[in-house]
Design a protein around this motif. Structure first.
Motif, PDB file in Angstrom:
ATOM      1  N   UNK A  37       0.828  -1.211   0.000  1.00  0.00           N
ATOM      2  CA  UNK A  37       0.000   0.000   0.000  1.00  0.00           C
ATOM      3  C   UNK A  37       0.864   1.263   0.000  1.00  0.00           C
ATOM      4  N   UNK A  38       1.936   1.281   0.800  1.00  0.00           N
ATOM      5  CA  UNK A  38       2.841   2.444   0.807  1.00  0.00           C
ATOM      6  C   UNK A  38       3.496   2.615  -0.561  1.00  0.00           C
ATOM      7  N   UNK A  39       3.935   1.514  -1.142  1.00  0.00           N
ATOM      8  CA  UNK A  39       4.568   1.577  -2.459  1.00  0.00           C
ATOM      9  C   UNK A  39       3.560   2.057  -3.508  1.00  0.00           C
ATOM     10  N   UNK A  40       2.333   1.599  -3.408  1.00  0.00           N
ATOM     11  CA  UNK A  40       1.284   2.018  -4.340  1.00  0.00           C
ATOM     12  C   UNK A  40       1.035   3.524  -4.211  1.00  0.00           C
ATOM     13  N   UNK A  41       1.013   4.031  -2.991  1.00  0.00           N
ATOM     14  CA  UNK A  41       0.785   5.460  -2.769  1.00  0.00           C
ATOM     15  C   UNK A  41       1.936   6.315  -3.302  1.00  0.00           C
ATOM     16  N   UNK A  42       3.128   5.729  -3.400  1.00  0.00           N
ATOM     17  CA  UNK A  42       4.294   6.477  -3.874  1.00  0.00           C
ATOM     18  C   UNK A  42       4.344   6.582  -5.400  1.00  0.00           C
ATOM     19  N   UNK A  88       5.376   0.644 -16.426  1.00  0.00           N
ATOM     20  CA  UNK A  88       6.179   1.561 -15.596  1.00  0.00           C
ATOM     21  C   UNK A  88       5.767   1.470 -14.130  1.00  0.00           C
ATOM     22  N   UNK A  89       4.472   1.347 -13.889  1.00  0.00           N
ATOM     23  CA  UNK A  89       3.988   1.236 -12.516  1.00  0.00           C
ATOM     24  C   UNK A  89       4.474  -0.034 -11.836  1.00  0.00           C
ATOM     25  N   UNK A  90       4.436  -1.149 -12.547  1.00  0.00           N
ATOM     26  CA  UNK A  90       4.929  -2.415 -11.969  1.00  0.00           C
ATOM     27  C   UNK A  90       6.414  -2.330 -11.660  1.00  0.00           C
ATOM     28  N   UNK A  91       7.182  -1.723 -12.584  1.00  0.00           N
ATOM     29  CA  UNK A  91       8.631  -1.572 -12.337  1.00  0.00           C
ATOM     30  C   UNK A  91       8.879  -0.685 -11.114  1.00  0.00           C
ATOM     31  N   UNK A  92       8.136   0.411 -11.010  1.00  0.00           N
ATOM     32  CA  UNK A  92       8.304   1.319  -9.863  1.00  0.00           C
ATOM     33  C   UNK A  92       7.905   0.627  -8.561  1.00  0.00           C
ATOM     34  N   UNK A  93       6.829  -0.135  -8.597  1.00  0.00           N
ATOM     35  CA  UNK A  93       6.411  -0.885  -7.409  1.00  0.00           C
ATOM     36  C   UNK A  93       7.486  -1.887  -6.997  1.00  0.00           C
ATOM     37  N   UNK A  94       7.999  -2.629  -7.971  1.00  0.00           N
ATOM     38  CA  UNK A  94       9.025  -3.628  -7.677  1.00  0.00           C
ATOM     39  C   UNK A  94      10.270  -2.976  -7.088  1.00  0.00           C
ATOM     40  N   UNK A 121      -3.983   3.326 -13.107  1.00  0.00           N
ATOM     41  CA  UNK A 121      -3.983   2.184 -14.029  1.00  0.00           C
ATOM     42  C   UNK A 121      -3.882   0.865 -13.268  1.00  0.00           C
ATOM     43  N   UNK A 122      -2.977   0.793 -12.309  1.00  0.00           N
ATOM     44  CA  UNK A 122      -2.791  -0.447 -11.543  1.00  0.00           C
ATOM     45  C   UNK A 122      -4.028  -0.765 -10.717  1.00  0.00           C
ATOM     46  N   UNK A 123      -4.605   0.243 -10.084  1.00  0.00           N
ATOM     47  CA  UNK A 123      -5.804   0.017  -9.263  1.00  0.00           C
ATOM     48  C   UNK A 123      -6.963  -0.477 -10.130  1.00  0.00           C
ATOM     49  N   UNK A 124      -7.171   0.150 -11.270  1.00  0.00           N
ATOM     50  CA  UNK A 124      -8.287  -0.254 -12.126  1.00  0.00           C
ATOM     51  C   UNK A 124      -8.126  -1.680 -12.649  1.00  0.00           C
TER      52      UNK A 124
END
Length: 180
Positions: free
Chosen positions: A120-125, A164-170, A133-136
């Motif tokens: 959740x913290x990573x998602x908020x960042x 890009x979102x998956x890479x940033x989350x990882x 996009x990731x949430x939807x």
């Protein structure tokens, strides 16, 4: 004509039929609340957004055009716009005073609850559009086409945001795990 399982219910809401709005809230509240929690990272704000979403649906149900869009797309756009309004206000509100000391709460354990908080913290960042996009797609179970349409993007642009979102989350999660 758009095939919409909610078309009759939204017509009933627009007509002021008793119990129609209550049925709509019962059917859609969990999804809108989950969307807002993931976009905002704050349950109280998410509850406010969900409530305001239903208020706007009730007020404008007569304006909904089933031939032009699915109810879910229309309602998700309302909820997302309200989330973005709140996120913009957060950026505009200066912090009164920085905290005098660091938060003394212990870091989360590597248990499931701790991992969920890290995600959740990573998602908020994430950048807001990447988070949207990731949430939807991953939390609201929309297809890439549905999410792209809702966001006003091509499927290719959505897939780029997801990548890009998956890479940033990882990267963010790897950094938190390395820090622990």
């Amino acid at each position: 004509m758009v095939d919409d399982p909610d078309a009759e219910l939204i017509k009933a809401v627009a007509a002021g039929e008793p119990g129609a709005m209550q049925a709509l809230v019962a059917r859609k509240l969990p999804r809108f609340l989950a969307l807002a929690v993931r976009m905002l990272g704050d349950r109280a704000e998410a509850e406010d957004v969900a409530q305001e979403t239903f208020l706007r649906i009730w007020r404008h149900a007569g304006r909904f055009r089933a031939r032009e869009a699915r109810f879910d797309s229309w309602a998700h756009r309302i909820a997302l716009n309200l989330c973005y309004d709140r996120l913009r206000r957060r950026r505009e509100e200066p912090m009164a005073e920085p905290p005098e000391q660091a938060d003394p709460a212990p870091l989360p354990d590597a248990d499931e609850e701790g991992e969920a908080r890290q995600v959740e913290r990573a998602l908020q960042a994430l950048a807001p559009r990447q988070r949207e996009a990731i949430v939807l797609v991953y939390y609201q179970d929309m297809t890439n086409r549905q999410a792209a349409d809702l966001m006003g993007l091509s499927v290719e642009a959505l897939e780029s945001l997801l990548s890009r979102g998956r890479r940033a989350l990882a990267a963010r999660l790897k950094g938190e795990c390395d820090d622990a």
